[in-house]
Design a protein around this motif. Structure first.
Motif, PDB file in Angstrom:
ATOM      1  N   ALA A  40       0.812  -1.175   0.150  1.00 24.16           N
ATOM      2  CA  ALA A  40       0.074   0.017   0.071  1.00 24.16           C
ATOM      3  C   ALA A  40       0.652   1.250   0.035  1.00 24.16           C
ATOM      4  CB  ALA A  40      -0.831   0.111   1.312  1.00 24.16           C
ATOM      5  N   ALA A  55       0.060   5.577   0.582  1.00 22.95           N
ATOM      6  CA  ALA A  55      -0.763   6.574   0.878  1.00 22.95           C
ATOM      7  C   ALA A  55      -0.179   8.042   1.090  1.00 22.95           C
ATOM      8  CB  ALA A  55      -1.689   6.382   2.022  1.00 22.95           C
ATOM      9  N   ALA A  93      -4.783  10.257  -0.648  1.00 24.67           N
ATOM     10  CA  ALA A  93      -4.782   9.283  -1.542  1.00 24.67           C
ATOM     11  C   ALA A  93      -4.537   8.056  -1.173  1.00 24.67           C
ATOM     12  CB  ALA A  93      -3.820   9.196  -3.025  1.00 24.67           C
ATOM     13  N   HIS A  94      -5.129   6.670  -1.398  1.00 25.71           N
ATOM     14  CA  HIS A  94      -4.639   5.414  -0.586  1.00 25.71           C
ATOM     15  C   HIS A  94      -4.728   4.451  -1.758  1.00 25.71           C
ATOM     16  CE1 HIS A  94      -4.985   1.671   1.786  1.00 25.71           C
ATOM     17  NE2 HIS A  94      -4.148   2.374   2.491  1.00 25.71           N
ATOM     18  N   ARG A  95      -3.750   3.672  -1.994  1.00 29.99           N
ATOM     19  CA  ARG A  95      -3.851   2.523  -2.933  1.00 29.99           C
ATOM     20  C   ARG A  95      -3.130   1.345  -2.352  1.00 29.99           C
ATOM     21  NH1 ARG A  95      -5.157   2.651  -8.557  1.00 29.99           N
ATOM     22  NH2 ARG A  95      -5.826   4.911  -9.008  1.00 29.99           N
ATOM     23  N   LEU A  96      -4.098   0.221  -2.635  1.00 34.27           N
ATOM     24  CA  LEU A  96      -3.842  -0.954  -1.840  1.00 34.27           C
ATOM     25  C   LEU A  96      -3.884  -2.303  -2.815  1.00 34.27           C
ATOM     26  CD1 LEU A  96      -4.594  -2.294   1.672  1.00 34.27           C
ATOM     27  CD2 LEU A  96      -5.188  -3.601  -0.101  1.00 34.27           C
ATOM     28  N   ALA A  97      -2.889  -3.199  -2.677  1.00 28.65           N
ATOM     29  CA  ALA A  97      -3.084  -4.550  -3.625  1.00 28.65           C
ATOM     30  C   ALA A  97      -2.668  -5.357  -2.482  1.00 28.65           C
ATOM     31  CB  ALA A  97      -1.773  -4.132  -4.722  1.00 28.65           C
ATOM     32  N   LEU A 128       1.689   1.354  -7.539  1.00 29.13           N
ATOM     33  CA  LEU A 128       0.828   1.954  -6.312  1.00 29.13           C
ATOM     34  C   LEU A 128       1.276   3.421  -5.946  1.00 29.13           C
ATOM     35  CD1 LEU A 128       0.082  -1.189  -3.943  1.00 29.13           C
ATOM     36  CD2 LEU A 128      -1.319  -0.158  -5.728  1.00 29.13           C
ATOM     37  N   ALA A 157       0.313   5.698  -8.673  1.00 28.11           N
ATOM     38  CA  ALA A 157      -0.936   5.887  -8.723  1.00 28.11           C
ATOM     39  C   ALA A 157      -1.601   6.874  -7.503  1.00 28.11           C
ATOM     40  CB  ALA A 157      -1.702   4.453  -8.594  1.00 28.11           C
ATOM     41  N   ALA A 158      -1.005   6.781  -6.620  1.00 20.67           N
ATOM     42  CA  ALA A 158      -1.342   7.548  -5.350  1.00 20.67           C
ATOM     43  C   ALA A 158      -0.995   8.959  -5.469  1.00 20.67           C
ATOM     44  CB  ALA A 158      -0.425   6.959  -4.053  1.00 20.67           C
ATOM     45  N   ASP A 216      -3.685  10.349  -8.051  1.00 23.94           N
ATOM     46  CA  ASP A 216      -4.608  10.403  -7.480  1.00 23.94           C
ATOM     47  C   ASP A 216      -4.857  11.870  -6.385  1.00 23.94           C
ATOM     48  OD1 ASP A 216      -5.828   7.961  -8.307  1.00 23.94           O
ATOM     49  OD2 ASP A 216      -5.452   7.068  -6.386  1.00 23.94           O
ATOM     50  N   ASN A 270      -2.577  -1.248   6.124  1.00 28.23           N
ATOM     51  CA  ASN A 270      -2.875  -0.170   5.159  1.00 28.23           C
ATOM     52  C   ASN A 270      -1.674   1.002   5.143  1.00 28.23           C
ATOM     53  OD1 ASN A 270      -4.026   2.380   6.670  1.00 28.23           O
ATOM     54  ND2 ASN A 270      -4.877   0.589   7.670  1.00 28.23           N
TER      55      ASN A 270
END
Length: 341
Positions: free
Chosen positions: A14, A16, A26-30, A58, A61-62, A65, A297
């Motif tokens: 993750a 963020a 923003a927060h991206r998690l896989a 990630l 992407a964060a 975002d 997270n």
């Protein structure tokens, strides 16, 4: 203040971006559930490789975002332990590289401190000191959170963590991985009193937790009782053990401003409901982060970074990854496993 947080201690990758006002930009998690499901638990080597593949996209992407760049970040916070050492190293080394490249401070975050401070991200009015029940797949502790970097451990598990017990029960019942949510769903269909299961250490003068015997009792019950009844009876036993031990901790921590729960098991509705009732008995506020903030997270890591950075706490680029890292290193050693304290 804007902090980039990175998390890779177990099976979630993750990234963020969080401000000191508590805004999660923003927060991206896989997740890696599909990769580990055939094995019924996390395989460290698989997890580490997955972190390598997922983390850079990630992060990108964060930033997209949030509409910001690395140059606008005040510091980089990365989990430095405890956890699966391969995964921890992936996130920490990435954090070091970003901090070095952008000439930003590095904050090496204790993953448990991320959980411990996450309720203050969810509830900005939560004041120190508060009593924290930290319940996850690897840890089960009661801590008096006195301030950033100041934790007094009142109890820990002498063998297995409560999250491990949920996962083992799920595996025994054929529910797959991750086990906690599956057991909770099945428990709603079962009879709470159908299966006689032990409540380890309930009522004992010893302050700690124990779940190994409960796991063994569940294994003996499989085949002789309906799976839903086992799940319901197991969950009730867990709740009663947690409440009994937490009530004891409240008696020795009268200065606590609130009763707080965090960690993956804090997402369990039965656990939350029972703790909320216990807090009401003691005229205390009850604080629990939303479900997504309970499980692993990066927002909690970024928030811990906010709190530590505000306190002037940063780390050198040669800081080491740590597979074990107690929040209270001065706590008395316990009998049994103890190594997770």
């Amino acid at each position: 203040m804007l902090i980039l947080g990175l998390e890779s201690s177990c099976d979630e990758t993750a990234a963020a971006l969080v401000t000191d006002e508590g805004r999660v930009l923003a927060h991206r998690l896989a997740g890696q559930e599909a990769a580990h499901a055939p094995y019924g638990g996390v395989v460290p080597e698989i997890a580490a490789r997955a972190h390598v593949e997922a983390l850079e996209p990630l992060i990108q992407a964060a930033f997209a975002d949030a509409g910001v760049t690395l140059a606008e970040v005040d510091a980089v916070a990365a989990t430095a332990g405890p956890g699966l050492i391969g995964g921890v190293m992936v996130g920490l080394v990435t954090g070091k590289a970003l901090a070095h490249a952008a000439n930003k401070p590095l904050i090496a975050v204790n993953h448990l401190e991320g959980h411990a401070l996450s309720p203050r991200l969810a509830d900005r009015d939560l004041a120190f000191p508060y009593l924290l029940l930290l319940v996850s797949g690897g840890h089960c502790q009661l801590l008096l959170v006195e301030g950033v970097g100041r934790y007094r451990r009142l109890a820990t598990t002498i063998d297995d963590a409560v999250g491990e017990a949920f996962d083992k029960t799920a595996k025994l019942l054929g529910l797959g991985y991750p086990g906690g949510p599956a057991v909770e769903r099945l428990a709603q269909e079962g009879d709470l009193a159908a299966v006689p299961l032990p409540r380890p250490l309930k009522g004992a003068a010893e302050p700690h937790f124990s779940f190994a015997g409960l796991k063994s009792a569940v294994a003996r019950a499989v085949g002789g009782h309906a799976p839903a009844d086992i799940a319901a009876s197991f969950q009730l036993a867990v709740v009663e053990c947690l409440i009994d031990r937490t009530r004891r901790a409240l008696a020795v921590a009268p200065q606590a401003t609130a009763l707080v729960v965090a960690g993956g098991v804090a997402a369990n509705g039965a656990v939350r409901g029972a703790l909320e009732a216990l807090a009401a008995e003691h005229d205390l506020r009850f604080v629990a982060p939303p479900g997504w903030l309970c499980t692993d997270n990066a927002a909690m890591i970024a928030w811990a970074g906010v709190e530590r950075f505000a306190a002037g706490l940063t780390d050198p680029l040669d800081v080491a990854a740590r597979p074990r890292w107690p929040l209270d290193p001065d706590a008395e050693a316990v009998r049994g496993a103890g190594v997770k304290a």
